[in-house]
Design a protein around this motif. Structure first.
Motif, short mmCIF file in Angstrom:
data_model
loop_
_atom_site.label_atom_id
_atom_site.label_comp_id
_atom_site.label_asym_id
_atom_site.label_seq_id
_atom_site.Cartn_x
_atom_site.Cartn_y
_atom_site.Cartn_z
N ALA A 204 0.84 -1.20 0.00
CA ALA A 204 0.00 0.00 0.00
C ALA A 204 0.87 1.24 0.00
O ALA A 204 1.96 1.26 0.58
CB ALA A 204 -0.92 0.01 1.23
N SER A 227 -2.94 0.13 -9.74
CA SER A 227 -4.02 -0.84 -9.62
C SER A 227 -3.66 -2.15 -10.33
O SER A 227 -3.91 -3.24 -9.80
CB SER A 227 -5.31 -0.26 -10.20
N ARG A 232 -2.47 -0.84 -3.46
CA ARG A 232 -3.54 0.06 -3.04
C ARG A 232 -2.98 1.43 -2.70
O ARG A 232 -1.91 1.54 -2.11
CB ARG A 232 -4.27 -0.48 -1.81
N GLU A 234 -3.80 4.65 -0.49
CA GLU A 234 -4.62 5.09 0.65
C GLU A 234 -4.34 6.58 0.87
O GLU A 234 -3.49 6.96 1.66
CB GLU A 234 -4.26 4.29 1.91
N ALA A 266 -7.91 6.72 -4.94
CA ALA A 266 -8.30 5.66 -4.02
C ALA A 266 -9.30 4.71 -4.67
O ALA A 266 -9.17 3.48 -4.57
CB ALA A 266 -8.90 6.26 -2.75
N GLU A 267 -10.28 5.25 -5.35
CA GLU A 267 -11.30 4.42 -5.99
C GLU A 267 -10.70 3.53 -7.07
O GLU A 267 -11.07 2.37 -7.22
CB GLU A 267 -12.39 5.32 -6.58
N THR A 269 -7.73 2.18 -7.20
CA THR A 269 -6.87 1.11 -6.69
C THR A 269 -7.52 0.28 -5.59
O THR A 269 -6.88 -0.62 -5.04
CB THR A 269 -5.56 1.71 -6.13
N GLY A 270 -8.77 0.56 -5.24
CA GLY A 270 -9.42 -0.19 -4.18
C GLY A 270 -9.06 0.29 -2.78
O GLY A 270 -9.34 -0.40 -1.80
N GLY A 271 -8.47 1.48 -2.70
CA GLY A 271 -8.14 2.06 -1.40
C GLY A 271 -9.30 2.90 -0.89
O GLY A 271 -10.40 2.91 -1.44
N THR A 272 -9.04 3.65 0.17
CA THR A 272 -10.06 4.49 0.79
C THR A 272 -9.49 5.87 1.05
O THR A 272 -8.41 5.99 1.66
CB THR A 272 -10.56 3.89 2.12
#
Length: 329
Positions: A204, A227, A232, A234, A266-267, A269-272
């Motif tokens: 990450a 990605s 990820r 973050e 974030a969206e 790569t599946g992060g937040t």
């Protein structure tokens, strides 16, 4: 599943005494049987022991000796243990705007304080890298388990220059891959196809920034690259949307948190994406970062366990022998 190895395998020679003891026990039984026949011929009848369980006590005693010999070999069991593993890149925006004080004591200092708390909480199996990015991205500390080196790299960070979010992400990817990663489609730096980076699950990039990008190219293309590599992103937004002003070279400049590119990265790569208004909330963000669990084989010497088994066998055999014949041997 565990595997067993022996530190001193030559001690197994001692097991040769086990068949000798078994043969000696059988000889004792033959002598006792002969004595009974002699007494029976004289009119003295002694009932012979019956039942297969009459051999259990001596068998346990002989087995205890065999296990004791095994303990002398210092057996080692290789056991698969779960552990939290992976690589986290702390990518710090060190542009001039990070000196703003809408997050106390400043955006950059709050990020550094929370990073120190994060480093202290991580297990030794997690490798941590540090990247500083402004107009370019620079790996100031490669992934390492040396916490002192990471903290020293964080302490050296100072705000200066412009901001390139894309170069911040590329710097994080370079730290993970172990070599410079090029921006996809960049004719000057090369292309993604010319610099394959592979797949790096369980990694990450924590992007600590106010989101203000002073370049024309945004982070969208390099976020796609991250990605595809299983990395990820973050993002942590530092600052406030209302913003504040800073003084750079005698000029006042307005600066405010820009969340849109951070949410998009974030969206992708599946992060937040999270906004942090102070050091305490930054620490909570770090706690939410999850790495993968893997297993590794760890050797453990089990001599004490084998010796304990031998003691139990010895105690059981002695107890049965005393109960059946009033003596151990």
């Amino acid at each position: 599943m565990s595997e067993l190895s022996l530190t001193w395998p030559w001690a197994l020679v001692g097991l040769l005494v086990v068949p000798l003891l078994a043969a000696g026990y059988r000889r004792v039984l033959r002598v006792q049987e002969g004595r009974r026949r002699q007494l029976a011929a004289q009119g003295l009848v002694i009932p012979a022991p019956r039942g297969r369980w009459r051999h259990l006590g001596p068998a346990l005693l002989i087995a205890a000796l065999g296990v004791m010999v095994l303990s002398l070999t210092r057996p080692v069991a290789s056991v698969a243990e779960p552990r939290r593993e992976g690589t986290v890149v702390l990518a710090f925006d060190v542009s001039n705007s990070m000196a703003a004080t809408d997050v106390k004591p400043s955006r950059l200092e709050a990020a550094k304080a929370a990073a120190r708390a994060f480093v202290a909480k991580q297990p030794s199996s997690v490798r941590i890298a540090v990247v500083a990015f402004g107009g370019t991205g620079l790996v100031t500390q490669r992934p390492t388990e040396d916490r002192a080196a990471v903290l020293a790299a964080v302490a050296r960070l100072k705000p200066a220059g412009d901001t390139s979010l894309a170069d911040g992400i590329l710097g994080g990817l370079s730290a993970i891959v172990g070599k410079p990663v090029k921006a996809p489609g960049d004719a000057e730096k090369g292309t993604a196809d010319e610099t394959p980076i592979g797949y790096h699950g369980g990694t990450a990039i924590v992007l600590l920034t106010d989101g203000e990008d002073t370049t024309d190219a945004g982070p969208a293309a390099v976020a796609e690259l991250a990605s595809a590599a299983g990395v990820r992103i973050e993002p942590i937004g530092l600052g406030t949307p209302a913003g504040t002003t800073i003084v750079v070279d005698g000029f006042s400049m307005a600066t405010a948190l820009d969340e849109a590119p951070l949410r998009a990265a974030a969206e992708t790569t599946g992060g937040t994406y999270r906004r942090a208004s102070d050091a305490a909330s930054l620490a909570a963000v770090y706690d939410a970062i999850e790495l993968q669990w893997t297993t590794r084989t760890v050797p453990h010497e089990v001599t004490s366990w084998v010796a304990a088994l031998a003691a139990l066998l010895l105690l059981g055999g002695a107890t049965l022998s005393v109960l059946r014949q009033g003596r151990v041997v």
